[in-house]
Design an enzyme around this catalytic site. Structure first.
Site, PDB file in Angstrom:
ATOM      1  N   LYS A 202      53.337-103.600  88.763  1.00 44.07           N
ATOM      2  CA  LYS A 202      53.075-103.333  90.173  1.00 44.07           C
ATOM      3  C   LYS A 202      51.618-103.660  90.464  1.00 44.07           C
ATOM      4  CE  LYS A 202      53.170 -99.743  93.682  1.00 44.07           C
ATOM      5  NZ  LYS A 202      53.658 -98.421  94.051  1.00 44.07           N
ATOM      6  N   ARG A 212      52.944 -97.881 103.914  1.00 41.55           N
ATOM      7  CA  ARG A 212      52.067 -96.704 103.975  1.00 41.55           C
ATOM      8  C   ARG A 212      52.130 -96.071 105.356  1.00 41.55           C
ATOM      9  NH1 ARG A 212      47.269 -99.336 100.205  1.00 41.55           N
ATOM     10  NH2 ARG A 212      48.602 -99.529  98.360  1.00 41.55           N
ATOM     11  N   LYS A 256      56.559-106.097  91.503  1.00 47.49           N
ATOM     12  CA  LYS A 256      56.284-105.738  92.888  1.00 47.49           C
ATOM     13  C   LYS A 256      54.865-106.084  93.263  1.00 47.49           C
ATOM     14  CE  LYS A 256      56.026-101.613  95.660  1.00 47.49           C
ATOM     15  NZ  LYS A 256      55.914-100.195  95.627  1.00 47.49           N
TER      16      LYS A 256
END
Ligand code: PBG
Length: 335
Positions: A202, A212, A256
């Protein structure tokens, strides 16, 4: 030249491209609903559908509505949903104890979905950011994200999720040693069937911005996540992350973000031959929506092309906000 390939005109690559049937016959990859994990956002309340500004078309749902939508997803053949909570600001603390409250929003959503839609898998994220007043995935002490204390908190969170019925736990925190600690704790507590899908590689990425906002961690995040998430310059490091997570007990691994990191997907699958997933993250979604909204790209074609790229790179599955819509498109395409 590839084995058996003749020069032009004996070989004319366009011969097999000439008709839909011949293209279908030689296509190397297929996209299907079973490839998708669908991330959803939940909030408190009833009958709530709250839009997320940076993710047009994606909403935060109260549990009752989420259950209905997940039923629909299961009917389309989507095998798994991933639940992300947006909890009240008053519950976000420095020590993040709401993360392991057995009755927290995510645990209640998990129980409700497992009960109402038993034939779909439920995945939950292990990371502290939705519960933290700092917006970080770990515990912050004197401005530093402390590793081992964070892992203890993450284990508590994972056990609460397993108790609520999570089938898959997806640690997205990038602390060192969390996979091994979670695997041991799950074994000891009798949750040997709970799968670990590690967010193994990640990256510290600007493509998480809209997410977010979705979980309400945008306003609270102080600084960046570069001391735990990976540097976008690195490839070998991703392989070491994956190797360690497999050794520690991960059943599946994830890369990711997705599209900017297809090289990592390909290398991970080639080197480890384990179930490999990519997360088409919120910023990738937002880019497609923004360009399509301006009439600059064909939205549906761009969605399917972006998802096919993951299959070509070797991924076994994709976490995508387009899971339901793409499944609908694939059904009508094949009809
Ligand atoms: C939390 C988490 C993030 C995402 C999934 N889990 C954000 C982050 O690490 O800041 C991003 C998903 C997306 O952007 O769609 N640890």
């Amino acid at each position: 030249m590839a084995i058996g390939l003749q020069g032009f005109p004996r070989t004319r690559q366009r011969r097999t491209r000439q008709a839909p049937w011949s293209r279908a016959m030689v296509s190397e990859n297929v996209l299907k609903p079973a490839d998708f994990i669908w991330p959803i956002f939940v909030v408190e309340g009833e009958g709530k559908v709250e839009p997320i500004a940076a993710m047009p078309g994606v909403n935060r749902l109260s549990i009752d509505i989420a259950v209905e939508r997940v039923k629909e997803a299961a009917d389309f053949g989507i095998p798994c949903v991933a639940i992300f909570p947006n909890i009240d600001k008053s519950l976000r603390t420095e020590t993040c104890e709401e993360a392991w409250n057995p009755d927290n929003l995510v645990c209640r959503a998990t129980r409700a979905i497992r009960e109402a839609v038993p034939h779909i898998g439920v995945m939950e994220d292990v990371a502290l950011d939705p519960y933290s007043s700092t917006g970080h995935d770990g515990i912050v002490r004197d401005g530093r994200i402390v590793n081992d204390e964070s892992v203890e908190a993450l284990v508590r969170q994972g056990l609460a999720q397993a108790a609520a019925g999570a089938n898959i736990i997806g640690p997205s925190d990038m602390m060192d040693g969390r996979i091994g600690a979670l695997r041991d704790a799950l074994e000891n507590a009798g949750y040997q069937d709970v799968m670990l899908l590690s967010y193994a590689a990640k990256y510290a990425s600007s493509f998480y911005g809209p997410f977010r906002e979705a979980v309400g961690a945008d306003a609270t995040l102080k600084g960046d996540k570069k001391t735990y998430q990976m540097d976008s310059a690195n490839t070998d490091e991703a392989l070491r992350e994956v190797a360690m997570d497999i050794a520690e007990g991960a059943d599946m691994v994830m890369i990711k973000p997705g599209m900017p990191y297809l090289d990592i997907c390909q290398r991970v699958k080639a080197e480890f031959a384990v179930p490999t997933f990519a997360y088409q993250v919120s910023g990738e979604y937002a880019m497609i929506e923004a360009a399509a909204g301006n009439g600059w790209i064909d939205r549906e074609k761009a969605i399917l092309e972006s998802l096919m790229a993951f299959k070509r790179a070797g991924c076994d599955g994709i976490l995508t906000y387009y899971a339901v819509e793409a499944s609908k498109m694939l059904m009508t395409q094949n009809a």
